[in-house]
Motif scaffolding. Structure first.
Motif, PDB file in Angstrom:
ATOM      1  N   TYR A 128       3.131  -5.456  22.517  1.00 12.88           N
ATOM      2  CA  TYR A 128       4.196  -5.239  21.699  1.00 12.88           C
ATOM      3  C   TYR A 128       4.281  -3.670  21.343  1.00 12.88           C
ATOM      4  CZ  TYR A 128       6.858  -5.355  17.071  1.00 12.88           C
ATOM      5  OH  TYR A 128       7.789  -5.158  16.061  1.00 12.88           O
ATOM      6  N   ALA A 129       3.038  -3.211  21.240  1.00 15.38           N
ATOM      7  CA  ALA A 129       2.728  -1.655  20.692  1.00 15.38           C
ATOM      8  C   ALA A 129       2.986  -0.693  21.764  1.00 15.38           C
ATOM      9  CB  ALA A 129       1.757  -1.561  20.090  1.00 15.38           C
ATOM     10  N   GLN A 181       3.664   6.194  16.870  1.00 18.16           N
ATOM     11  CA  GLN A 181       4.773   4.797  16.780  1.00 18.16           C
ATOM     12  C   GLN A 181       4.021   3.845  17.536  1.00 18.16           C
ATOM     13  OE1 GLN A 181       7.651   4.809  15.286  1.00 18.16           O
ATOM     14  NE2 GLN A 181       6.924   6.545  14.689  1.00 18.16           N
ATOM     15  N   MET A 209       1.803   2.461  14.621  1.00 22.62           N
ATOM     16  CA  MET A 209       2.522   1.715  13.374  1.00 22.62           C
ATOM     17  C   MET A 209       2.942   0.284  13.901  1.00 22.62           C
ATOM     18  SD  MET A 209       2.786   3.738  10.947  1.00 22.62           S
ATOM     19  CE  MET A 209       0.816   4.544  11.505  1.00 22.62           C
ATOM     20  N   MET A 210       3.316   0.287  15.178  1.00 20.18           N
ATOM     21  CA  MET A 210       4.067  -1.059  15.818  1.00 20.18           C
ATOM     22  C   MET A 210       2.615  -2.009  15.729  1.00 20.18           C
ATOM     23  SD  MET A 210       6.793   0.048  18.621  1.00 20.18           S
ATOM     24  CE  MET A 210       7.201  -1.841  18.884  1.00 20.18           C
ATOM     25  N   LEU A 246      -0.009  -2.219  13.586  1.00 21.80           N
ATOM     26  CA  LEU A 246      -0.227  -2.437  12.469  1.00 21.80           C
ATOM     27  C   LEU A 246       0.882  -3.627  11.900  1.00 21.80           C
ATOM     28  CD1 LEU A 246      -1.480   0.914  10.748  1.00 21.80           C
ATOM     29  CD2 LEU A 246      -2.585  -1.326  10.632  1.00 21.80           C
ATOM     30  N   ALA A 247       2.065  -3.281  12.416  1.00 22.99           N
ATOM     31  CA  ALA A 247       2.992  -4.353  12.158  1.00 22.99           C
ATOM     32  C   ALA A 247       2.934  -5.664  12.763  1.00 22.99           C
ATOM     33  CB  ALA A 247       4.455  -3.738  12.542  1.00 22.99           C
ATOM     34  N   MET A 248       1.991  -5.824  13.853  1.00 24.46           N
ATOM     35  CA  MET A 248       1.704  -6.789  14.340  1.00 24.46           C
ATOM     36  C   MET A 248       0.444  -7.671  13.935  1.00 24.46           C
ATOM     37  SD  MET A 248       3.019  -8.752  17.060  1.00 24.46           S
ATOM     38  CE  MET A 248       2.562  -9.743  18.318  1.00 24.46           C
ATOM     39  N   GLY A 266      -1.102  -6.695   1.605  1.00 25.22           N
ATOM     40  CA  GLY A 266      -0.097  -5.756   2.167  1.00 25.22           C
ATOM     41  C   GLY A 266      -0.273  -4.408   1.885  1.00 25.22           C
ATOM     42  N   VAL A 270      -0.424  -0.915   4.386  1.00 21.59           N
ATOM     43  CA  VAL A 270       0.311   0.296   4.111  1.00 21.59           C
ATOM     44  C   VAL A 270      -0.483   1.500   4.169  1.00 21.59           C
ATOM     45  CG1 VAL A 270       1.750   1.455   2.611  1.00 21.59           C
ATOM     46  CG2 VAL A 270       2.275  -1.156   3.114  1.00 21.59           C
ATOM     47  N   ALA A 320      -1.627   2.151   7.454  1.00 17.96           N
ATOM     48  CA  ALA A 320      -0.426   2.873   8.231  1.00 17.96           C
ATOM     49  C   ALA A 320      -0.295   4.242   7.606  1.00 17.96           C
ATOM     50  CB  ALA A 320       0.583   1.984   7.997  1.00 17.96           C
ATOM     51  N   ASP A 374      -0.751   7.386  10.339  1.00 24.64           N
ATOM     52  CA  ASP A 374       0.524   8.245  10.375  1.00 24.64           C
ATOM     53  C   ASP A 374       0.271   9.703   9.963  1.00 24.64           C
ATOM     54  OD1 ASP A 374       3.450   8.224  10.837  1.00 24.64           O
ATOM     55  OD2 ASP A 374       3.286   8.858   8.610  1.00 24.64           O
TER      56      ASP A 374
END
Length: 298
Positions: free
Chosen positions: A174-175, A227, A230-231, A233-235, A267, A271, A274, A278
């Motif tokens: 995914y990332a 990026q 970030m992806m 962490l989104a997963m 959550g 954040v 992230a 970032d």
């Protein structure tokens, strides 16, 4: 004649689709039974490393972890404000009882990012040096970025079951596209005049790549790494569905049991991670850019 064909067409298409699905499902089940154990054995060293790294972060005293992370952040950014923000964020995470889950998430994100970089940068270099490779790989990246994240879990779980390794594979798939795309873009953006000057000084293709193209492309590559993080962490929450421990599991539990505060706090911890990743990667990219511009002006 044509009207009969039109009325039969939906039934024919459904039968054909069912046949194709059964054939593909059977082939994949056969592949899983035949080679699943061998593939799982191949990933065993990675699993051992993940467990070791996980235990290292969890069992190391919290103050040592905070000092180590803050030192790395300051070394990358030279920013006391950002370093102080990292200390405060980690102290709040510990105060609210999310330290162990945060360390588990940090370990798997770190490993997934390193794997993505190790695989993605060479693939990006290959794309930059070969238009044919770019034409083949770009559609694959398009599929990887547009495919719903849940779909990645199905073949991985069928092949390897649940646990850390399937989670790592799903997160990496995914990332990884951003670091591949932006490595390719960064190298292609290096001016032809610069490359011609390096060639005039007798640089070989490898020397041009390592000494000219990669350093000049580094800010763009760092944007790709940013990026990718970030992806990944989104997963985290999605990967928790297949047994990946960390901040994602409390969030998933809060969804199923309607625990608003539990989900909100975990959550916010995601954040915080992230934002740290970032800001650090962006600051490092800016410092790299300034260093390159200063060297170029000299």
């Amino acid at each position: 004649m044509s009207s009969n064909w039109l009325t039969q067409f939906p039934d024919m298409s459904r039968r054909d689709l069912l046949t194709i699905r059964q054939t593909l499902d059977g082939a994949y089940r056969h592949f899983s039974r035949e080679y699943g154990d061998a593939i799982e054995a191949a990933f065993h060293p990675l699993l051992k490393f993940l467990i070791w790294f996980d235990n290292l972060l969890i069992h190391t005293p919290w103050w040592i972890i905070i000092i180590a992370i803050t030192s790395l952040v300051y070394a990358a950014t030279r920013s006391w404000k950002l370093s102080l923000g990292v200390v405060i964020s980690l102290l709040l995470i510990g105060y609210f009882g999310m330290w162990e889950n945060t360390m588990r998430t940090l370990s798997i994100i770190t490993v997934c990012t390193l794997i993505s970089i190790a695989l993605g940068i060479p693939i990006g270099i290959l794309m930059a040096r070969s238009d044919r490779a770019q034409s083949i790989i770009t559609p694959l990246l398009d599929v990887m970025q547009t495919m719903p994240a849940f779909v990645y879990l199905i073949p991985v779980v069928m092949l390897l079951g649940i646990g850390k390794i399937p989670g790592v594979i799903a997160v990496v798939i995914y990332a990884i596209p951003p670091v591949i795309r932006l490595t390719n873009l960064g190298i292609r953006l290096v001016s032809k005049e610069t490359l011609e000057a390096a060639t005039a000084f007798g640089a070989t293709p490898t020397q041009r790549l390592l000494g000219v193209q990669l350093p000049l492309a580094m800010p763009t590559i760092m944007a790709g790494i940013n990026q990718t993080i970030m992806m990944a962490l989104a997963m985290v929450v999605i990967a928790s569905m297949i047994g990946v421990n960390g901040l994602g599991q409390p969030v998933l539990r809060s969804i199923t049991n309607q625990y608003f505060t539990l989900g909100l706090l975990n959550g916010l911890a995601i954040v915080a991670l992230a934002i740290i990743f970032d800001r650090v990667s962006q600051s490092y990219a800016k410092r790299t850019q300034k260093h390159l511009e200063g060297a170029h002006n000299d």
